[in-house]
Design an enzyme around this catalytic site. Sequence first.
Site, short mmCIF file in Angstrom:
data_model
loop_
_atom_site.label_atom_id
_atom_site.label_comp_id
_atom_site.label_asym_id
_atom_site.label_seq_id
_atom_site.Cartn_x
_atom_site.Cartn_y
_atom_site.Cartn_z
N SER A 210 0.90 -1.30 -0.01
CA SER A 210 0.12 0.07 0.10
C SER A 210 0.92 1.09 -0.11
CB SER A 210 -0.82 -0.14 1.09
OG SER A 210 -2.01 0.90 1.18
N ASP A 378 -9.29 -3.91 -6.29
CA ASP A 378 -8.65 -2.79 -5.38
C ASP A 378 -8.97 -1.67 -5.75
OD1 ASP A 378 -7.08 -1.55 -3.49
OD2 ASP A 378 -5.38 -2.57 -4.07
N HIS A 404 -7.79 -5.02 -1.58
CA HIS A 404 -6.37 -4.38 -1.10
C HIS A 404 -5.82 -5.30 -0.11
CE1 HIS A 404 -3.76 -0.84 -0.94
NE2 HIS A 404 -3.79 -1.03 0.25
#
Length: 443
Positions: A210, A378, A404
């Site tokens: 991320s 995502d 995610h």
Amino acid sequence: MSGFNKNQIYWGDYVGVIAAFVGVYTELVARIFIYMIPERVREWFRVRIIVLYHYYISSKTTDGMTDAVQKCRNIYEICEAFGYRVEEHLVRTQDNFILCLHRITHPKQSQHKREVVYCHHGLMTNSELWVAVNESERSLPFVLIESGYDVWLGNNRGNKYSRKHITYKPKDEEFWNFSLDDMAMFDIPDTVDYILRETGREKLNYIGFSQGTAQAMAALSINPDLNDKVNIFIGLAPAYAPKGFSNYFVDYIVKVNPKIMYHLFGRRCLLPSVTFWQNICYPPIFVKIVDVSLKILFNWDLSNISLNQKLCGYAHLYSFSSVKSVVHWLQIIKNCTFQLYDDDMALLAGYGSRHYQVPLFPTNNIKCPMLILWGGKDTLINMEVMRTALPPHAKEVSIAHYEHLDFLWGQDVKEEVFPVVIDALKHHSLGKAKHFVKQNGFH
């Protein structure tokens, strides 16, 4: 223009601001009210809520490892539960933050002459994110250690393990005056240099999740020498110029004026009250709250993550960060560009973009080998935008059904993610990058 006020909120923002303020202060009042209730009364309600939950909602029980990891207070206890040890290392950045590094070791294995892997977490989390699992086989650091790597886990400034500065204290506003820029300019390069000095290696392998992907890309783009110290950059579920939030109301508020966050939360730590609610909520109920919140914000179903994994992971998901770092992301979302922090964002409304341009991170300049793994479901990645900003040699692998958090905790992460990561590490460290790319058919 003499009457222009840089800190002004325009009339179109007021409805959203008022609604947001009501939400923030309602939470504050509820928190104060609960805090004032005697402990004995709170416990009485807690027991009955647990009984009602299991009677009406779910009667499922958790396994022993899930309970153990959920109750662990820190990364040291989590790793110990799986038979690993943690070395703590402190890194002083060039701007005087003290960052905590965690080196995960196996008591029966030597770290000598092992290839180094540096893993970095995402926004508002910490190093626990990588190991908060109920099965060691689904923790990437543990799997890497068993595969022969020397694994280091980084921590961002301001989080649970890195709340230290030479001059400022966490109670000071100056302590929280940082954004993605500072992590790219200082945290990542200084951490890489420390690890290389400590291990005696010339290069390491980087894995980011991320924001851990985004801040390393930013670091590599503005620190040319850093590219010579990285064998391969692997980005898992990169947060890169997201399109926005799934909830229209939230999306409207943050896109109209990102600085609204400062009016709501000040210029300090963001949402420290999360820890309060986490402590008083029955864990399965806390999981439900997080699931609903993520569904509203990002439209994630989270169906590929088991309840036991959520109980482990959500208990260690949140950590502290600055309001400014979130405002930076809201600017990126609003402009759909991977840019530096805009210190004069109000000028865009006052003068127009023709006379004012925020610098972008020059990610096309990244020289080290790159591999991006992203999920088809995502919502935090805009691959159309990202592809235009990646260097020609960057490779990507998409997993159609992944959201995610699946890249950390998905039920099939052992089959979908880990083999690709380990193959990339192995072939690049052995100098077989061309064979690796051709063999795996990356596009």
